[in-house]
Design a protein around this motif. Structure first.
Motif, mmCIF file in Angstrom:
data_model
loop_
_atom_site.group_PDB
_atom_site.id
_atom_site.type_symbol
_atom_site.label_atom_id
_atom_site.label_comp_id
_atom_site.label_asym_id
_atom_site.label_seq_id
_atom_site.Cartn_x
_atom_site.Cartn_y
_atom_site.Cartn_z
ATOM 1 N N PHE A 120 38.878 -29.974 -15.569
ATOM 2 C CA PHE A 120 39.126 -29.749 -16.978
ATOM 3 C C PHE A 120 39.661 -28.362 -17.312
ATOM 4 O O PHE A 120 40.332 -28.178 -18.315
ATOM 5 C CB PHE A 120 37.858 -30.030 -17.784
ATOM 6 N N PHE A 121 39.333 -27.374 -16.476
ATOM 7 C CA PHE A 121 39.744 -26.002 -16.771
ATOM 8 C C PHE A 121 40.306 -25.330 -15.522
ATOM 9 O O PHE A 121 39.716 -25.399 -14.452
ATOM 10 C CB PHE A 121 38.552 -25.174 -17.266
ATOM 11 N N ILE A 122 41.447 -24.683 -15.684
ATOM 12 C CA ILE A 122 42.036 -23.810 -14.669
ATOM 13 C C ILE A 122 42.467 -22.558 -15.419
ATOM 14 O O ILE A 122 43.125 -22.651 -16.459
ATOM 15 C CB ILE A 122 43.281 -24.453 -13.996
ATOM 16 N N HIS A 123 42.102 -21.401 -14.905
ATOM 17 C CA HIS A 123 42.475 -20.155 -15.569
ATOM 18 C C HIS A 123 43.046 -19.165 -14.568
ATOM 19 O O HIS A 123 42.463 -18.934 -13.502
ATOM 20 C CB HIS A 123 41.265 -19.537 -16.282
ATOM 21 N N ASN A 124 44.201 -18.608 -14.918
ATOM 22 C CA ASN A 124 44.839 -17.538 -14.158
ATOM 23 C C ASN A 124 45.017 -17.868 -12.680
ATOM 24 O O ASN A 124 44.640 -17.093 -11.807
ATOM 25 C CB ASN A 124 44.055 -16.235 -14.315
ATOM 26 N N SER A 125 45.600 -19.015 -12.397
ATOM 27 C CA SER A 125 45.840 -19.441 -11.017
ATOM 28 C C SER A 125 47.326 -19.691 -10.794
ATOM 29 O O SER A 125 47.967 -20.368 -11.600
ATOM 30 C CB SER A 125 45.084 -20.741 -10.716
ATOM 31 N N TYR A 126 47.851 -19.142 -9.717
ATOM 32 C CA TYR A 126 49.239 -19.430 -9.359
ATOM 33 C C TYR A 126 49.310 -20.780 -8.661
ATOM 34 O O TYR A 126 48.367 -21.209 -8.001
ATOM 35 C CB TYR A 126 49.806 -18.332 -8.453
ATOM 36 N N GLY B 296 43.253 -30.579 -20.080
ATOM 37 C CA GLY B 296 44.505 -31.297 -19.957
ATOM 38 C C GLY B 296 45.673 -30.702 -20.722
ATOM 39 O O GLY B 296 46.774 -31.240 -20.659
ATOM 40 N N GLU B 297 45.455 -29.610 -21.430
ATOM 41 C CA GLU B 297 46.527 -28.961 -22.194
ATOM 42 C C GLU B 297 46.955 -27.677 -21.498
ATOM 43 O O GLU B 297 46.125 -26.837 -21.147
ATOM 44 C CB GLU B 297 46.053 -28.637 -23.612
ATOM 45 N N HIS B 298 48.260 -27.523 -21.314
ATOM 46 C CA HIS B 298 48.823 -26.313 -20.734
ATOM 47 C C HIS B 298 48.763 -25.202 -21.778
ATOM 48 O O HIS B 298 49.248 -25.367 -22.888
ATOM 49 C CB HIS B 298 50.265 -26.596 -20.320
ATOM 50 N N LYS B 299 48.138 -24.082 -21.432
ATOM 51 C CA LYS B 299 47.947 -22.973 -22.357
ATOM 52 C C LYS B 299 48.527 -21.689 -21.775
ATOM 53 O O LYS B 299 48.669 -21.567 -20.560
ATOM 54 C CB LYS B 299 46.439 -22.739 -22.628
ATOM 55 N N HIS B 300 48.811 -20.733 -22.639
ATOM 56 C CA HIS B 300 49.208 -19.414 -22.172
ATOM 57 C C HIS B 300 47.962 -18.718 -21.625
ATOM 58 O O HIS B 300 46.873 -18.806 -22.214
ATOM 59 C CB HIS B 300 49.808 -18.577 -23.305
ATOM 60 N N CYS B 301 48.117 -18.060 -20.490
ATOM 61 C CA CYS B 301 46.984 -17.368 -19.874
ATOM 62 C C CYS B 301 46.728 -16.044 -20.571
ATOM 63 O O CYS B 301 47.665 -15.337 -20.945
ATOM 64 C CB CYS B 301 47.248 -17.116 -18.388
ATOM 65 N N ILE B 302 45.465 -15.731 -20.740
ATOM 66 C CA ILE B 302 45.051 -14.449 -21.309
ATOM 67 C C ILE B 302 44.218 -13.770 -20.231
ATOM 68 O O ILE B 302 43.189 -14.295 -19.804
ATOM 69 C CB ILE B 302 44.230 -14.635 -22.596
ATOM 70 N N SER B 303 44.673 -12.627 -19.799
ATOM 71 C CA SER B 303 43.974 -11.928 -18.695
ATOM 72 C C SER B 303 42.600 -11.469 -19.088
ATOM 73 O O SER B 303 42.280 -11.134 -20.149
ATOM 74 C CB SER B 303 44.782 -10.733 -18.245
ATOM 75 N N ASP C 46 55.895 -19.547 -5.014
ATOM 76 C CA ASP C 46 54.770 -19.540 -5.949
ATOM 77 C C ASP C 46 55.328 -19.673 -7.361
ATOM 78 O O ASP C 46 56.483 -19.345 -7.622
ATOM 79 C CB ASP C 46 53.984 -18.229 -5.855
ATOM 80 N N SER C 47 54.481 -20.124 -8.272
ATOM 81 C CA SER C 47 54.909 -20.247 -9.663
ATOM 82 C C SER C 47 55.222 -18.863 -10.233
ATOM 83 O O SER C 47 54.655 -17.855 -9.814
ATOM 84 C CB SER C 47 53.834 -20.939 -10.494
ATOM 85 N N GLN C 48 56.139 -18.858 -11.194
ATOM 86 C CA GLN C 48 56.516 -17.598 -11.842
ATOM 87 C C GLN C 48 55.379 -17.047 -12.696
ATOM 88 O O GLN C 48 55.246 -15.838 -12.854
ATOM 89 C CB GLN C 48 57.753 -17.809 -12.723
ATOM 90 N N GLN C 49 54.576 -17.956 -13.273
ATOM 91 C CA GLN C 49 53.469 -17.556 -14.132
ATOM 92 C C GLN C 49 52.175 -18.141 -13.573
ATOM 93 O O GLN C 49 52.203 -19.053 -12.755
ATOM 94 C CB GLN C 49 53.655 -18.100 -15.561
ATOM 95 N N MET C 50 51.075 -17.615 -14.069
ATOM 96 C CA MET C 50 49.787 -18.205 -13.734
ATOM 97 C C MET C 50 49.591 -19.463 -14.578
ATOM 98 O O MET C 50 50.107 -19.563 -15.691
ATOM 99 C CB MET C 50 48.652 -17.219 -13.976
ATOM 100 N N LEU C 51 48.840 -20.394 -14.020
ATOM 101 C CA LEU C 51 48.540 -21.650 -14.700
ATOM 102 C C LEU C 51 47.203 -21.537 -15.413
ATOM 103 O O LEU C 51 46.217 -21.068 -14.834
ATOM 104 C CB LEU C 51 48.480 -22.799 -13.685
#
Length: 137
Positions: free
Chosen positions: A96-102, A130-137, A120-125
């Motif tokens: 359900f949750f993934i934070h700051n992962s390439y 289930g919703e793609h969100k902008h990562c906040i460090s 590797d991905s350009q951004q962190m995932l």
């Protein structure tokens, strides 16, 4: 004893040879301290034989770059971002949750181990239920 080892070796070669056409799989993975998740599998790419590691790696690399716009998670493909497809797949597997992962790109050839392509991905995932969100460090 040598005859038994020779017989097993011949049987092994015959078994591998009878498995059919060579194949190459391309998939993206996310790593965490406790697990490795396949987050998206792309279509198989054709290869000429099961010894062509560079051919498999290069064809998967080309497919990753073409289908994900150079591993850009915010690139839109068929009305959704690449990251959204990944988040939906993770959610369907109860992650359900993934934070700051390439996201890392790998290939597998003829049933062998998954091998890293160097992409590797350009951004962190970041995924939230289930919703793609902008990562906040």
């Amino acid at each position: 004893m040598k005859a038994i080892i020779l017989a097993l070796a011949v049987f092994g070669v015959a078994y591998v040879s009878s498995q059919g056409e060579p194949w190459c799989r391309c998939a993206m993975f996310v790593s965490s301290p406790h697990a490795e998740w396949m987050v998206y599998e792309l279509p198989e790419v054709p290869i000429t034989d099961c010894e062509s590691h560079n051919q498999c790696k290069n064809r998967c690399t080309k497919e990753f770059n073409e289908m994900t716009n150079e591993m850009d998670l915010w690139s839109t493909v068929s009305n959704a971002t690449v990251g959204q497809y990944i988040c939906e797949d993770l959610y369907s597997h109860f992650i359900f949750f993934i934070h700051n992962s390439y996201v890392h790109a790998y290939y597998e050839m003829c049933g062998g181990p998954w091998e890293y392509t160097g992409l590797d991905s350009q951004q962190m995932l970041c995924c939230d239920r289930g919703e793609h969100k902008h990562c906040i460090s």
